[in-house]
Design a protein around this motif. Structure first.
Motif, PDB file in Angstrom:
ATOM      1  N   THR A  61      44.910  33.884  36.329  1.00 37.00           N
ATOM      2  CA  THR A  61      45.757  33.413  37.424  1.00 37.00           C
ATOM      3  C   THR A  61      47.193  33.843  37.156  1.00 37.00           C
ATOM      4  O   THR A  61      47.796  33.432  36.161  1.00 37.00           O
ATOM      5  CB  THR A  61      45.707  31.891  37.565  1.00 37.00           C
ATOM      6  OG1 THR A  61      44.343  31.469  37.693  1.00 37.00           O
ATOM      7  CG2 THR A  61      46.488  31.425  38.781  1.00 37.00           C
ATOM      8  N   LYS A  62      47.725  34.666  38.036  1.00 36.98           N
ATOM      9  CA  LYS A  62      49.117  35.087  37.920  1.00 36.98           C
ATOM     10  C   LYS A  62      49.980  34.121  38.725  1.00 36.98           C
ATOM     11  O   LYS A  62      49.818  33.992  39.940  1.00 36.98           O
ATOM     12  CB  LYS A  62      49.299  36.513  38.432  1.00 36.98           C
ATOM     13  CG  LYS A  62      50.722  37.054  38.270  1.00 36.98           C
ATOM     14  CD  LYS A  62      50.815  38.501  38.756  1.00 36.98           C
ATOM     15  CE  LYS A  62      52.213  39.049  38.596  1.00 36.98           C
ATOM     16  NZ  LYS A  62      52.315  40.461  39.076  1.00 36.98           N
ATOM     17  N   VAL A  63      50.875  33.427  38.042  1.00 36.15           N
ATOM     18  CA  VAL A  63      51.752  32.443  38.670  1.00 36.15           C
ATOM     19  C   VAL A  63      53.169  32.991  38.676  1.00 36.15           C
ATOM     20  O   VAL A  63      53.650  33.533  37.667  1.00 36.15           O
ATOM     21  CB  VAL A  63      51.699  31.092  37.932  1.00 36.15           C
ATOM     22  CG1 VAL A  63      52.652  30.088  38.583  1.00 36.15           C
ATOM     23  CG2 VAL A  63      50.270  30.549  37.926  1.00 36.15           C
ATOM     24  N   GLN A  64      53.836  32.840  39.799  1.00 40.65           N
ATOM     25  CA  GLN A  64      55.236  33.243  39.930  1.00 40.65           C
ATOM     26  C   GLN A  64      56.109  32.013  40.086  1.00 40.65           C
ATOM     27  O   GLN A  64      55.831  31.162  40.939  1.00 40.65           O
ATOM     28  CB  GLN A  64      55.421  34.166  41.140  1.00 40.65           C
ATOM     29  CG  GLN A  64      54.746  35.514  40.986  1.00 40.65           C
ATOM     30  CD  GLN A  64      54.937  36.398  42.209  1.00 40.65           C
ATOM     31  OE1 GLN A  64      54.935  35.909  43.344  1.00 40.65           O
ATOM     32  NE2 GLN A  64      55.089  37.700  42.009  1.00 40.65           N
TER      33      GLN A  64
ATOM     34  N   PHE B  29      44.879  32.423  31.396  1.00 41.49           N
ATOM     35  CA  PHE B  29      43.436  32.586  31.284  1.00 41.49           C
ATOM     36  C   PHE B  29      42.781  31.221  31.122  1.00 41.49           C
ATOM     37  O   PHE B  29      43.243  30.387  30.335  1.00 41.49           O
ATOM     38  CB  PHE B  29      43.093  33.462  30.072  1.00 41.49           C
ATOM     39  CG  PHE B  29      43.458  34.904  30.240  1.00 41.49           C
ATOM     40  CD1 PHE B  29      42.473  35.862  30.435  1.00 41.49           C
ATOM     41  CD2 PHE B  29      44.774  35.320  30.220  1.00 41.49           C
ATOM     42  CE1 PHE B  29      42.799  37.208  30.581  1.00 41.49           C
ATOM     43  CE2 PHE B  29      45.117  36.650  30.363  1.00 41.49           C
ATOM     44  CZ  PHE B  29      44.122  37.590  30.543  1.00 41.49           C
ATOM     45  N   GLN B  30      41.692  31.008  31.877  1.00 42.64           N
ATOM     46  CA  GLN B  30      40.897  29.795  31.734  1.00 42.64           C
ATOM     47  C   GLN B  30      39.424  30.164  31.730  1.00 42.64           C
ATOM     48  O   GLN B  30      38.989  31.062  32.470  1.00 42.64           O
ATOM     49  CB  GLN B  30      41.175  28.812  32.879  1.00 42.64           C
ATOM     50  CG  GLN B  30      42.581  28.230  32.856  1.00 42.64           C
ATOM     51  CD  GLN B  30      42.926  27.501  34.145  1.00 42.64           C
ATOM     52  OE1 GLN B  30      43.384  28.119  35.102  1.00 42.64           O
ATOM     53  NE2 GLN B  30      42.707  26.189  34.173  1.00 42.64           N
ATOM     54  N   LYS B  31      38.639  29.508  30.906  1.00 49.47           N
ATOM     55  CA  LYS B  31      37.190  29.698  30.832  1.00 49.47           C
ATOM     56  C   LYS B  31      36.510  28.517  31.504  1.00 49.47           C
ATOM     57  O   LYS B  31      36.837  27.360  31.218  1.00 49.47           O
ATOM     58  CB  LYS B  31      36.733  29.810  29.382  1.00 49.47           C
ATOM     59  CG  LYS B  31      37.304  31.002  28.616  1.00 49.47           C
ATOM     60  CD  LYS B  31      36.583  32.289  28.962  1.00 49.47           C
ATOM     61  CE  LYS B  31      37.003  33.422  28.026  1.00 49.47           C
ATOM     62  NZ  LYS B  31      36.291  34.677  28.329  1.00 49.47           N
TER      63      LYS B  31
ATOM     64  N   GLN C 261      41.657  24.341  38.475  1.00 53.67           N
ATOM     65  CA  GLN C 261      40.640  25.212  39.056  1.00 53.67           C
ATOM     66  C   GLN C 261      39.437  24.370  39.476  1.00 53.67           C
ATOM     67  O   GLN C 261      38.856  23.680  38.659  1.00 53.67           O
ATOM     68  CB  GLN C 261      40.191  26.271  38.038  1.00 53.67           C
ATOM     69  CG  GLN C 261      41.305  27.084  37.414  1.00 53.67           C
ATOM     70  CD  GLN C 261      41.897  28.121  38.344  1.00 53.67           C
ATOM     71  OE1 GLN C 261      41.562  28.179  39.536  1.00 53.67           O
ATOM     72  NE2 GLN C 261      42.784  28.950  37.830  1.00 53.67           N
ATOM     73  N   SER C 262      39.090  24.440  40.769  1.00 51.73           N
ATOM     74  CA  SER C 262      37.923  23.703  41.279  1.00 51.73           C
ATOM     75  C   SER C 262      36.949  24.691  41.894  1.00 51.73           C
ATOM     76  O   SER C 262      37.322  25.481  42.769  1.00 51.73           O
ATOM     77  CB  SER C 262      38.353  22.675  42.336  1.00 51.73           C
ATOM     78  OG  SER C 262      39.222  21.714  41.776  1.00 51.73           O
TER      79      SER C 262
ATOM     80  N   GLY D 115      46.594  37.040  43.387  1.00 52.96           N
ATOM     81  CA  GLY D 115      46.954  36.722  42.009  1.00 52.96           C
ATOM     82  C   GLY D 115      45.864  36.145  41.144  1.00 52.96           C
ATOM     83  O   GLY D 115      46.142  35.773  40.003  1.00 52.96           O
ATOM     84  N   THR D 116      44.646  36.028  41.649  1.00 56.93           N
ATOM     85  CA  THR D 116      43.542  35.563  40.806  1.00 56.93           C
ATOM     86  C   THR D 116      42.559  36.702  40.575  1.00 56.93           C
ATOM     87  O   THR D 116      42.417  37.610  41.396  1.00 56.93           O
ATOM     88  CB  THR D 116      42.789  34.384  41.447  1.00 56.93           C
ATOM     89  OG1 THR D 116      42.288  34.793  42.723  1.00 56.93           O
ATOM     90  CG2 THR D 116      43.694  33.184  41.609  1.00 56.93           C
TER      91      THR D 116
END
Length: 828
Positions: free
Chosen positions: A241-244, A286-288, A257-258, A223-224
């Motif tokens: 990141t696809k979250v269910q 989405f994260q940058k 996110q680390s 999922g990432t």
């Protein structure tokens, strides 16, 4: 619209393997993610493809599993008794155990499997496992990375699904079928009656199986997706990141996110807080993330970061998902070729099928690495996964070792089934930094040179770009380059320079990058210098009647900067497709190395011009009893500027080496020592000699490594070599060697690279023969043994002996290591 310049300033990524350290797993074992290996303790038996009474009567009840939910009968029933079945560990390929027949499929190596052999073309697998009561409320799925082929799966009598393809990763939700706090049974029927490819494919559960457990709020399977842009010395990661949320009500959570470096030290961390997601809904976020002065993934330094994605709710981590990340950029330029991290790189690669001597397609992870390292020895920097998605562990090894991959789809088409297969394989593989190019198909002769091919290729690319727009797409095309798929594919995939005029195509399609998806290799049998086609062996020669082989193909591509590179057909020999020969030949002979990985002579031609180290190789050997006084053609593969040939201390002259070329002498044979000396700027730099040896007198054993992990999965690859009394390898020795092993290990396969051998490569224990004898005849002085560890630490002792020869003993050490978490094995 297809862009005139396919530029991928991106990326990478993944091994979407949720691999956790022991501490990570323990900290949230009752609620977070677990990924348990299910490879151990399966039961196996052959069924029947056409006779239901011989197929354990499965599917014959009044109510079948199609008629009523949970009514799996026969083998699919939980109460079925399998105690008399053979116990096997995965990966497992039962086809490699079968005998040969001249009436069997030529393309699949004359193994007695397929529609002609219904009694050996269906295999059944069963495994019992427990799920603790504390898992109630979690989501649990079973994942098959590859089953060949047409696999039907039941859990506790419930039919959970069918996967026709032998190359697709399939994931089934089994949450509601399980007995929590009790015993569970998975049953798999595998039907290999119909061939999917036109080469040896094996049969069985030949890749890993996993039991996945997550909280109901979790990162989706694979999922990432991480892509990268570089500006100067800095990078910006875009993380999707696809979250269910599989709760029945909405959830509020944080996505953390680390980024960890290669030493697992945190580089940076970023959060997306107060995210709300309705119940039974999924969404992609989405994260940058900016990274200052990252270490880039490259062929010389395949540096891997890890991105740890935590899902946090009420201050607690409920899911943690790890993605391997290689920060790099790739670009295909229609005039200048391929660029990695802004630097021009010629892709010098090989095509690869997925079978190996002794084990068939059931290749352990460590053997995947062995195969890639063997290709890297000659300077090979690219692999095409011909003609199907590979096992994930092969791509993981390419990520770690620095090998570029052209990742290939199995089936061309534009319907839902085609799109589903392509999407699953791309989503699974798109985070691998090694993957630099996608292929949507190969040599589809019915469409590749007409308008249907152009339309289908365009439609597939448009669909696939929605899954990954960071890489380009190609199709491997063998003819009609300007009339079909070649009109619409982003990167033109040329199969063989004899099929058309590449220069003319490039002139007519100036927007299109190009790469040699297949090119002719010098075909032949390792160590054979005189044709013996009646017995399935050939002297090395050019493959095509147009006199195209390794050297002419490489010179063509090396001289054209607009071509990104090429992939020779093939890296390793493989079973089946013994063309141009028929029975008794059972293996292809297209490889640069044989089925074991023993180099053929042509290996050293490519090592000379692809590698960076001084090379000198003399072909052939110097054991020619009965040929005294007759001329023998001696070929020298070297990257020295000049080469001098010396026979028994007498110089036969010095010659200048052409770039990307080789040298030849006609030498009147006399026993003794033949030496080739290489010079650069007039100074000696490298030399090699071949000698006339004595008769084979000693067995020698050499392991690729001597220390192994006691995890039940690790393997050592052992070379068996016959030497004379002076410990010189005897390249003409063909004698049977017998192997015995003691300690915490087992032999799982033997081979010798002989493309016409019909001898067993596996010896299966039976009630009448509980301790089968392992043996193999050497072929031209060499054989190979693959030894697998158990889960016990200790010392493995391997003894090899041959009648009338001095035996050899080899010791391997197995040490306790951190084991991958596995499901409990239940034995009745």
């Amino acid at each position: 619209m297809i862009k005139k310049n396919i530029s991928l300033a991106l990326i990478l990524f993944l091994g979407v393997m949720s691999v956790f350290s022991q501490n990570e797993k323990t900290s949230f074992s009752t609620q977070g993610r677990e990924r348990l290996l299910m490879d151990f303790g399966w039961r196996f038996a052959l069924g029947h493809a056409t006779d239901y009474t011989k197929d354990f009567t499965t599917g014959t009840s009044y109510f079948t599993y199609f008629a009523k939910t949970g009514y799996g009968d026969g083998v699919a029933a939980a109460q079925f008794k399998d105690s008399t079945w053979r116990e096997v560990d995965l990966p497992h390929d039962w086809a490699v155990e079968l005998p040969f027949s001249g009436d069997a499929s030529h393309s699949h190596g004359y193994k007695t499997i397929g529609y002609k052999y219904p009694e050996t073309s269906v295999g059944w697998y069963r495994k019992k496992f427990t799920v603790p009561a504390s898992d109630m409320g979690r989501k649990i799925s079973i994942q098959f990375d590859g089953v060949h082929r047409n696999a039907t799966v039941w859990v506790n009598g419930f039919y959970v699904g069918n996967e026709p393809s032998g190359y697709a990763t399939s994931v089934y939700d089994i949450t509601d079928y399980l007995n929590y706090g009790g015993e569970n049974t998975v049953a798999v029927r595998v039907d290999a009656s119909i061939e999917e490819g036109w080469y040896y494919e094996g049969a069985g559960i030949y890749r890993h199986v996993w039991l996945n457990k997550t909280d109901r709020l979790h990162v989706a399977q694979f999922g990432t997706f991480v892509t990268t842009e570089l500006t100067g010395n800095n990078a910006e990661l875009t993380v999707r990141t696809k979250v269910q949320n599989q709760h029945d009500k909405s959830s509020v959570f944080t996505i953390e996110q680390s980024l960890l470096d290669a030493n697992n030290q945190q580089v940076l961390s970023k959060k997306l807080e107060n995210v709300s997601l309705n119940g039974n809904v999924d969404n992609t976020y989405f994260q940058k993330i900016k990274v200052e002065k990252p270490t880039l993934w490259s062929l010389e330094n395949p540096y891997l970061y890890k991105l740890k994605t935590n899902i946090i709710t009420d201050g607690k981590i409920v899911d943690s998902y790890t993605t391997n990340v290689g920060i790099r950029t790739v670009r295909f330029d229609p005039n200048q070729g391929f660029f990695l991290n802004g630097k021009s790189v010629k892709i010098v690669g090989t095509n690869m099928h997925q079978d190996h001597a002794g084990v068939g397609t059931a290749i352990p992870d460590a053997l995947q690495e062995f195969r890639i390292k063997k290709l890297k020895e000659m300077g090979n920097n690219g692999i095409r996964t011909s003609h199907n998605p590979s096992t994930p562990e092969m791509l993981d090894a390419c990520d770690r070792l620095g090998m570029l991959v052209l990742d290939e789809n199995r089936l061309m088409g534009i319907n839902q089934e085609h799109f589903d297969l392509m999407e699953r394989f791309m989503v699974r593989d798109r985070n691998h930094p090694s993957v630099v190019l996608w292929s949507v198909g190969n040599e589809e002769w019915a469409i590749e040179s007409n308008e249907k091919g152009a339309r289908i290729t365009k439609t597939m690319q448009e669909f696939a770009q929605k899954i990954d727009s960071s890489r380009a797409f190609t199709v491997a095309i063998s003819g009609g380059w300007e009339n079909g798929s070649g009109k619409t594919t982003q990167v033109m995939g040329y199969n063989y320079i004899v099929q058309g005029n590449i220069d003319e195509h490039h002139k007519n399609f100036p927007w299109q990058s190009g790469i040699g998806t297949e090119e002719s290799n010098t075909i032949g049998t390792r160590g054979v210098y005189v044709d013996d086609k009646a017995n399935g062996r050939m002297a090395a020669s050019n493959r095509m009647p147009e006199n195209v082989g390794t050297e002419s193909g490489w010179k063509f591509y090396a001289a054209r900067p607009f071509l990104s590179g090429l992939f020779f057909w093939t890296g390793f020999d493989y079973r089946g497709e013994a063309n141009p020969l028929l029975w008794p030949a059972v293996n292809s002979q297209f490889g640069i190395v044989d089925l074991c990985g023993f180099p053929k002579d042509i290996f050293y031609y490519l090592k000379s011009w692809w590698g960076k180290q001084p090379v000198m190789h003399i072909m052939p050997h110097w054991n020619w009893k009965g040929c005294e006084g007759k001329n023998i053609k001696v070929t020298i593969y070297s990257n020295a500027e000049e080469v001098e040939l010396v026979l028994n201390k007498k110089s036969l002259g010095k010659k200048t080496m052409e770039k990307n070329g080789h040298l030849e002498w006609e030498v009147a044979y006399q026993p003794g020592t033949l030496v080739a000396k290489g010079f650069v700027n007039g100074k000696p730099t490298v030399s090699e000699q071949v000698e006339t040896t004595g008769a084979p007198a000693k067995v020698a054993l050499l392991a690729d490594r001597s220390q192994l992990n006691a995890d039940g999965e690790d393997v050592a690859v052992i070379t068996v070599q016959l030497n004379d009394l002076k410990n010189r390898w005897v390249p003409t020795a063909n004698k049977e060697v017998v192997f015995t092993l003691s300690g915490p290990g087992k032999i799982i396969g033997v081979g010798n690279g002989d493309p016409a051998s019909h001898a067993p490569e596996q010896f299966v224990a039976t009630a009448s023969n509980p301790t089968p004898q392992w043996k193999r005849e050497t072929f031209n002085g060499l054989a190979q043994i693959i030894v697998k560890t158990t889960k016990q630490a200790g010392e493995i002792t391997l003894i090899a002996s041959s009648e009338g020869m001095t035996s050899s003993t080899l010791k391997l050490t197995t040490t306790t290591s951190v084991l991958r978490p596995t499901t409990e094995i239940i034995k009745k």
